[in-house]
Design a protein around this motif. Sequence first.
Motif, PDB file in Angstrom:
ATOM      1  N   UNK A   1       1.327   7.173  -6.563  1.00 14.55           N
ATOM      2  CA  UNK A   1       0.246   8.156  -6.775  1.00 14.55           C
ATOM      3  C   UNK A   1       0.751   9.571  -6.542  1.00 14.55           C
ATOM      4  N   UNK A   2       1.546   9.736  -5.474  1.00 12.80           N
ATOM      5  CA  UNK A   2       2.067  11.075  -5.171  1.00 12.80           C
ATOM      6  C   UNK A   2       3.016  11.554  -6.271  1.00 12.80           C
ATOM      7  N   UNK A   3       3.830  10.677  -6.810  1.00 11.21           N
ATOM      8  CA  UNK A   3       4.757  11.067  -7.877  1.00 11.21           C
ATOM      9  C   UNK A   3       3.996  11.483  -9.155  1.00 11.21           C
TER      10      UNK A   3
ATOM     11  N   UNK B   1       0.050   7.342   3.057  1.00  8.37           N
ATOM     12  CA  UNK B   1       1.342   6.627   3.194  1.00  8.37           C
ATOM     13  C   UNK B   1       1.869   6.740   4.619  1.00  8.37           C
ATOM     14  N   UNK B   2       1.726   7.939   5.219  1.00  5.12           N
ATOM     15  CA  UNK B   2       2.187   8.138   6.591  1.00  5.12           C
ATOM     16  C   UNK B   2       1.421   7.248   7.566  1.00  5.12           C
ATOM     17  N   UNK B   3       0.071   7.136   7.377  1.00  5.43           N
ATOM     18  CA  UNK B   3      -0.724   6.276   8.255  1.00  5.43           C
ATOM     19  C   UNK B   3      -0.287   4.805   8.127  1.00  5.43           C
TER      20      UNK B   3
ATOM     21  N   UNK C   1       0.832  -1.205   0.000  1.00  8.96           N
ATOM     22  CA  UNK C   1       0.000   0.000   0.000  1.00  8.96           C
ATOM     23  C   UNK C   1       0.869   1.259   0.000  1.00  8.96           C
ATOM     24  N   UNK C   2       1.957   1.211   0.766  1.00  9.92           N
ATOM     25  CA  UNK C   2       2.865   2.362   0.814  1.00  9.92           C
ATOM     26  C   UNK C   2       3.472   2.625  -0.559  1.00  9.92           C
TER      27      UNK C   2
ATOM     28  N   UNK D   1      -1.947  18.605  -7.109  1.00 11.50           N
ATOM     29  CA  UNK D   1      -1.232  18.695  -5.830  1.00 11.50           C
ATOM     30  C   UNK D   1      -2.061  18.132  -4.691  1.00 11.50           C
ATOM     31  N   UNK D   2      -3.344  18.399  -4.691  1.00 20.32           N
ATOM     32  CA  UNK D   2      -4.216  17.905  -3.602  1.00 20.32           C
ATOM     33  C   UNK D   2      -4.215  16.398  -3.552  1.00 20.32           C
ATOM     34  N   UNK D   3      -4.330  15.727  -4.683  1.00 23.21           N
ATOM     35  CA  UNK D   3      -4.319  14.259  -4.718  1.00 23.21           C
ATOM     36  C   UNK D   3      -2.971  13.701  -4.269  1.00 23.21           C
ATOM     37  N   UNK D   4      -1.911  14.392  -4.622  1.00 24.92           N
ATOM     38  CA  UNK D   4      -0.571  13.951  -4.212  1.00 24.92           C
ATOM     39  C   UNK D   4      -0.424  14.043  -2.705  1.00 24.92           C
ATOM     40  N   UNK D   5      -0.944  15.164  -2.091  1.00 26.19           N
ATOM     41  CA  UNK D   5      -0.835  15.316  -0.638  1.00 26.19           C
ATOM     42  C   UNK D   5      -1.675  14.270   0.102  1.00 26.19           C
ATOM     43  N   UNK D   6      -2.860  13.949  -0.409  1.00 25.62           N
ATOM     44  CA  UNK D   6      -3.687  12.915   0.205  1.00 25.62           C
ATOM     45  C   UNK D   6      -3.000  11.550   0.161  1.00 25.62           C
ATOM     46  N   UNK D   7      -2.332  11.272  -0.944  1.00 20.87           N
ATOM     47  CA  UNK D   7      -1.604  10.001  -1.065  1.00 20.87           C
ATOM     48  C   UNK D   7      -0.474   9.936  -0.054  1.00 20.87           C
ATOM     49  N   UNK D   8       0.228  11.043   0.155  1.00 18.13           N
ATOM     50  CA  UNK D   8       1.321  11.058   1.141  1.00 18.13           C
ATOM     51  C   UNK D   8       0.782  10.896   2.569  1.00 18.13           C
TER      52      UNK D   8
END
Length: 224
Positions: A50-52, A69-71, A43-44, A59-66
């Motif tokens: 997705x972020x790349x 990833x953190x969770x 999943x990570x 940008x919004x979709x990239x930040x949500x993906x990150x």
Amino acid sequence: MSFFGKLFSGKKGEPAPTPSEAIQKLRDIENMLTKKQEFLEKKIDVELDTARKNGSKNKRAALQALKRKKRYEKQLQQIDGTLSTIEMQREALENANTNAEVLKTMKKASDALKVTHKDMNIDDVHDLMDDIAEQNDIANEISNAVSTAVGFGQDIDDDELEKELEELEQEELDKELLGVQPETDELPEVPSTNLPTKAKEKEKKKAVAEEDDPDMKELMSWAN
């Protein structure tokens, strides 16, 4: 109640699991958590991709993906700690179970020794060993007595035999020193060939002289 207490307690009134059962349950949980680790790692990787892809476009979709990833990374870290705790407890339980089995075996061996020695007395053992040694001594004496010759050659004097042998040896030595040859009644053989007569010797000398001197050979022919 702790996590492990809930894990192994079961229903009220149920007996506690045996060490082998508890070890097996811990192994099952380890396998489950390991599979969850693999799932979170995948999943990570997906969220990173997705972020790349959306970094410059969305940008919004990239930040949500990150964020996701953190969770996932936090959950993965928690699972790592849980796995370490479970692994240590499983190893401790396995060692305790091994020690318990060793102690049980040693206890059984000790009980078997007690049963074996129950009807034995150390004084009786010493007496038995003394009897065995005594019987061995008797057996050796009997063997020696049986192997000794009785009534054979007892009338022969060993000193007399030694003296006779010395006389024979001295007699042989005297013969060698004096050069005595064994006597014989046989006469030397007579030669089978005839001895040469004087006439034959004279003719032989004459023939030799003629061969050596040709003039003498011619003179002898005229004389004849």
